[in-house]
Design a protein around this motif. Structure first.
Motif, PDB file in Angstrom:
ATOM      1  N   MET A  44       0.843  -1.191   0.000  1.00 48.46           N
ATOM      2  CA  MET A  44       0.000   0.000   0.000  1.00 48.46           C
ATOM      3  C   MET A  44       0.883   1.246   0.000  1.00 48.46           C
ATOM      4  O   MET A  44       1.906   1.303   0.683  1.00 48.46           O
ATOM      5  CB  MET A  44      -0.893  -0.029   1.246  1.00 48.46           C
ATOM      6  N   GLU A  45       0.485   2.230  -0.794  1.00 50.50           N
ATOM      7  CA  GLU A  45       1.211   3.496  -0.825  1.00 50.50           C
ATOM      8  C   GLU A  45       0.817   4.348   0.377  1.00 50.50           C
ATOM      9  O   GLU A  45      -0.369   4.507   0.680  1.00 50.50           O
ATOM     10  CB  GLU A  45       0.884   4.251  -2.116  1.00 50.50           C
ATOM     11  N   ALA A  46       1.815   4.913   1.031  1.00 50.04           N
ATOM     12  CA  ALA A  46       1.575   5.713   2.231  1.00 50.04           C
ATOM     13  C   ALA A  46       1.238   7.156   1.867  1.00 50.04           C
ATOM     14  O   ALA A  46       1.912   8.102   2.286  1.00 50.04           O
ATOM     15  CB  ALA A  46       2.780   5.654   3.162  1.00 50.04           C
ATOM     16  N   MET A  47       0.189   7.320   1.063  1.00 46.65           N
ATOM     17  CA  MET A  47      -0.314   8.658   0.755  1.00 46.65           C
ATOM     18  C   MET A  47      -1.278   9.046   1.869  1.00 46.65           C
ATOM     19  O   MET A  47      -2.484   8.871   1.774  1.00 46.65           O
ATOM     20  CB  MET A  47      -0.996   8.667  -0.618  1.00 46.65           C
ATOM     21  N   TRP A  48      -0.715   9.566   2.955  1.00 44.15           N
ATOM     22  CA  TRP A  48      -1.464   9.763   4.189  1.00 44.15           C
ATOM     23  C   TRP A  48      -2.662  10.687   4.028  1.00 44.15           C
ATOM     24  O   TRP A  48      -3.675  10.553   4.732  1.00 44.15           O
ATOM     25  CB  TRP A  48      -0.532  10.280   5.287  1.00 44.15           C
ATOM     26  N   THR A  49      -2.580  11.636   3.085  1.00 39.86           N
ATOM     27  CA  THR A  49      -3.654  12.608   2.886  1.00 39.86           C
ATOM     28  C   THR A  49      -4.983  11.933   2.590  1.00 39.86           C
ATOM     29  O   THR A  49      -6.034  12.395   3.044  1.00 39.86           O
ATOM     30  CB  THR A  49      -3.273  13.564   1.736  1.00 39.86           C
ATOM     31  N   ARG A  50      -4.968  10.850   1.846  1.00 41.76           N
ATOM     32  CA  ARG A  50      -6.211  10.166   1.472  1.00 41.76           C
ATOM     33  C   ARG A  50      -7.039   9.758   2.693  1.00 41.76           C
ATOM     34  O   ARG A  50      -8.260   9.654   2.617  1.00 41.76           O
ATOM     35  CB  ARG A  50      -5.905   8.908   0.661  1.00 41.76           C
ATOM     36  N   TYR A  51      -6.366   9.502   3.808  1.00 42.58           N
ATOM     37  CA  TYR A  51      -7.021   8.894   4.962  1.00 42.58           C
ATOM     38  C   TYR A  51      -7.361   9.901   6.054  1.00 42.58           C
ATOM     39  O   TYR A  51      -7.964   9.530   7.067  1.00 42.58           O
ATOM     40  CB  TYR A  51      -6.116   7.790   5.522  1.00 42.58           C
ATOM     41  N   VAL A  91      -2.428  23.929   5.458  1.00 41.97           N
ATOM     42  CA  VAL A  91      -1.765  23.242   4.357  1.00 41.97           C
ATOM     43  C   VAL A  91      -2.708  22.114   3.965  1.00 41.97           C
ATOM     44  O   VAL A  91      -2.963  21.225   4.755  1.00 41.97           O
ATOM     45  CB  VAL A  91      -0.399  22.699   4.801  1.00 41.97           C
ATOM     46  N   TRP A  92      -3.231  22.145   2.763  1.00 42.84           N
ATOM     47  CA  TRP A  92      -4.385  21.338   2.384  1.00 42.84           C
ATOM     48  C   TRP A  92      -4.160  19.839   2.506  1.00 42.84           C
ATOM     49  O   TRP A  92      -5.105  19.084   2.748  1.00 42.84           O
ATOM     50  CB  TRP A  92      -4.810  21.670   0.947  1.00 42.84           C
ATOM     51  N   TYR A  93      -2.933  19.363   2.335  1.00 48.19           N
ATOM     52  CA  TYR A  93      -2.665  17.918   2.334  1.00 48.19           C
ATOM     53  C   TYR A  93      -2.400  17.375   3.734  1.00 48.19           C
ATOM     54  O   TYR A  93      -2.186  16.180   3.910  1.00 48.19           O
ATOM     55  CB  TYR A  93      -1.487  17.588   1.412  1.00 48.19           C
ATOM     56  N   SER A  94      -2.402  18.229   4.751  1.00 51.54           N
ATOM     57  CA  SER A  94      -2.255  17.814   6.146  1.00 51.54           C
ATOM     58  C   SER A  94      -3.560  18.116   6.883  1.00 51.54           C
ATOM     59  O   SER A  94      -4.462  18.748   6.304  1.00 51.54           O
ATOM     60  CB  SER A  94      -1.084  18.555   6.793  1.00 51.54           C
ATOM     61  N   PRO A  95      -3.725  17.698   8.132  1.00 50.21           N
ATOM     62  CA  PRO A  95      -4.971  17.991   8.842  1.00 50.21           C
ATOM     63  C   PRO A  95      -5.263  19.494   8.855  1.00 50.21           C
ATOM     64  O   PRO A  95      -4.462  20.287   9.351  1.00 50.21           O
ATOM     65  CB  PRO A  95      -4.699  17.462  10.256  1.00 50.21           C
ATOM     66  N   THR A  96      -6.399  19.896   8.281  1.00 50.96           N
ATOM     67  CA  THR A  96      -6.698  21.316   8.142  1.00 50.96           C
ATOM     68  C   THR A  96      -8.205  21.523   8.031  1.00 50.96           C
ATOM     69  O   THR A  96      -8.989  20.583   8.156  1.00 50.96           O
ATOM     70  CB  THR A  96      -5.973  21.899   6.911  1.00 50.96           C
ATOM     71  N   TYR A  98      -3.719   7.526  10.553  1.00 47.71           N
ATOM     72  CA  TYR A  98      -4.890   7.070   9.806  1.00 47.71           C
ATOM     73  C   TYR A  98      -4.522   6.106   8.692  1.00 47.71           C
ATOM     74  O   TYR A  98      -5.248   5.144   8.421  1.00 47.71           O
ATOM     75  CB  TYR A  98      -5.667   8.278   9.257  1.00 47.71           C
ATOM     76  N   GLU A  99      -3.394   6.336   8.024  1.00 52.77           N
ATOM     77  CA  GLU A  99      -2.989   5.398   6.981  1.00 52.77           C
ATOM     78  C   GLU A  99      -2.562   4.066   7.586  1.00 52.77           C
ATOM     79  O   GLU A  99      -2.820   3.004   7.018  1.00 52.77           O
ATOM     80  CB  GLU A  99      -1.866   5.989   6.127  1.00 52.77           C
ATOM     81  N   ALA A 100      -1.932   4.111   8.757  1.00 53.17           N
ATOM     82  CA  ALA A 100      -1.519   2.871   9.427  1.00 53.17           C
ATOM     83  C   ALA A 100      -2.736   2.066   9.857  1.00 53.17           C
ATOM     84  O   ALA A 100      -2.789   0.838   9.667  1.00 53.17           O
ATOM     85  CB  ALA A 100      -0.643   3.196  10.628  1.00 53.17           C
ATOM     86  N   LEU A 105      -7.346   4.178  -1.537  1.00 50.39           N
ATOM     87  CA  LEU A 105      -6.297   4.276  -2.561  1.00 50.39           C
ATOM     88  C   LEU A 105      -5.930   2.859  -2.977  1.00 50.39           C
ATOM     89  O   LEU A 105      -4.966   2.280  -2.490  1.00 50.39           O
ATOM     90  CB  LEU A 105      -5.073   5.027  -2.038  1.00 50.39           C
ATOM     91  N   PRO A 106      -6.709   2.274  -3.899  1.00 57.42           N
ATOM     92  CA  PRO A 106      -6.422   0.910  -4.349  1.00 57.42           C
ATOM     93  C   PRO A 106      -5.018   0.821  -4.939  1.00 57.42           C
ATOM     94  O   PRO A 106      -4.511   1.779  -5.534  1.00 57.42           O
ATOM     95  CB  PRO A 106      -7.493   0.657  -5.410  1.00 57.42           C
ATOM     96  N   ILE A 107      -4.397  -0.336  -4.796  1.00 56.87           N
ATOM     97  CA  ILE A 107      -3.054  -0.508  -5.333  1.00 56.87           C
ATOM     98  C   ILE A 107      -3.043  -0.295  -6.849  1.00 56.87           C
ATOM     99  O   ILE A 107      -2.082   0.266  -7.397  1.00 56.87           O
ATOM    100  CB  ILE A 107      -2.483  -1.906  -4.965  1.00 56.87           C
ATOM    101  N   ALA A 108      -4.119  -0.659  -7.531  1.00 53.22           N
ATOM    102  CA  ALA A 108      -4.183  -0.433  -8.978  1.00 53.22           C
ATOM    103  C   ALA A 108      -4.130   1.053  -9.299  1.00 53.22           C
ATOM    104  O   ALA A 108      -3.563   1.462 -10.330  1.00 53.22           O
ATOM    105  CB  ALA A 108      -5.453  -1.049  -9.548  1.00 53.22           C
TER     106      ALA A 108
END
Length: 336
Positions: free
Chosen positions: A119-126, A250-255, A281-283, A300-303
């Motif tokens: 899984m990609e650790a794109m934390w913003t999604r979560y 900052v939009w990609y962090s908790p805001t 949240y990603e964890a 965030l599906p792996i595909a």
């Protein structure tokens, strides 16, 4: 859901941040692996981690590790994640997921063969504010989405040898910064149907600024700007026919964000209330997916991570960013 036992692959700064988030939700960190025993010992002492391994292979071979968090520089993500998968470990890989789409697809295929989560650790999604934004869009509050705009612009070190500026370390604004707005645009509008990119390259060959204009299904348009040389607003906007969402800095962090109707009326104002730094949240999502047996992912599906790497490949092709020893996305060329 039974909490998993985490191993940290690399004693990096972001690993420290991630460990802090894990501790905030009472998750187990049982081991850290580094390239030297001294580095691993120092990290383990500082963060009170029971075991310190002098190599990445020793970490992934640890029988008490269930899932590995990979936070090495971008060019090492593929090899490090592959090593963990080969040893039967689930893997959470820092963004950008890999250097290329071909590498990302290789990890997806291997994880599927092994019955493991990668899984990609794109934390913003979560993050909670992004969860709410997706709900608002799904409810139709914005009407038809016509545009998405986002920037990720920072003033970062200028030393040519620094990781951010060295091509051999995957340096440049695109993979470190641009991945955020590109992934967000994918989240809201889906796969682009056309991509136009422009960039300013440094003498090292890495990109200092990169901008994109993309079209999506239904004719919606997205724009993104990333820079490692100048700090901008770091905000994002989703524009619909009935209303828009303005996401604060900052939009990609908790805001926070506001939903604003076409006549200027504020429909909803969201205030973030996130404890710790938000990476928990990603964890938690990774642990939930493993418990559910959903190894393809959901938010965030792996595909999708693989496909997003394809978008980054095309941006690199257009602007002339070429990573050493990476042949599958050379400008104007085919894999060889």
């Amino acid at each position: 859901m039974t909490a998993l036992r985490w191993g940290l692959l690399a004693a990096s700064g972001i690993a420290t941040t991630f460990a802090t988030a894990l501790r905030a939700v009472d998750r187990q960190i049982v081991a850290v692996g580094s390239r030297t025993q001294d580095a691993a010992d120092s990290f383990a002492r500082r963060l009170d981690i029971p075991r310190a391994h002098a190599s990445y292979e020793a970490l992934v071979a640890d029988p008490d590790v269930d899932i590995v968090y990979v936070s090495t520089p971008h060019p090492m993500h593929h090899a490090n994640a592959r090593l963990a998968l080969e040893y039967g470990k689930h893997v959470l890989v820092e963004k950008a997921f890999t250097l290329t789409q071909a590498q990302a697809e290789d990890l997806r295929r291997l994880a599927a063969e092994k019955g493991l989560l990668v899984m990609e650790a794109m934390w913003t999604r979560y993050l909670p504010h992004m969860v709410r934004i997706r709900q608002i869009i799904a409810e139709g509050t914005l009407g038809e989405i016509r545009a998405v705009m986002a920037d990720h612009t920072q003033s970062l070190p200028t030393d040519p040898a620094h990781r951010l500026n060295a091509l051999e370390l995957g340096g440049g604004a695109l993979l470190d910064l641009g991945i955020y707005p590109i992934s967000f645009i994918w989240d809201v509008l889906g796969e682009p149907t056309s991509i136009q990119a422009s960039a300013r390259l440094l003498p090292t060959g890495a990109d200092a600024e990169v901008a994109t204009v993309m079209r999506h299904a239904g004719g919606a348009i997205s724009t993104s700007l990333s820079s490692s040389r100048a700090a901008g607003p770091n905000t994002a906007t989703v524009i619909g026919t009935k209303a828009r969402i303005d996401i604060d800095r900052v939009w990609y962090s908790p805001t926070s964000f506001r939903v604003i109707a076409a006549d200027g009326t504020v429909i909803e104002e969201y205030k973030s209330d996130v404890k710790s730094n938000g990476m928990q949240y990603e964890a938690l999502a990774a642990e939930r997916l493993i418990a559910e047996g959903n190894l393809n992912g959901d938010l965030l599906p792996i595909a999708e991570s693989v496909a997003i790497m394809g978008t980054l490949d095309e941006i690199r092709r257009q602007v002339g960013i070429v990573y050493p020893d990476v042949d599958d996305a050379r400008p104007g060329g085919e894999a060889h």
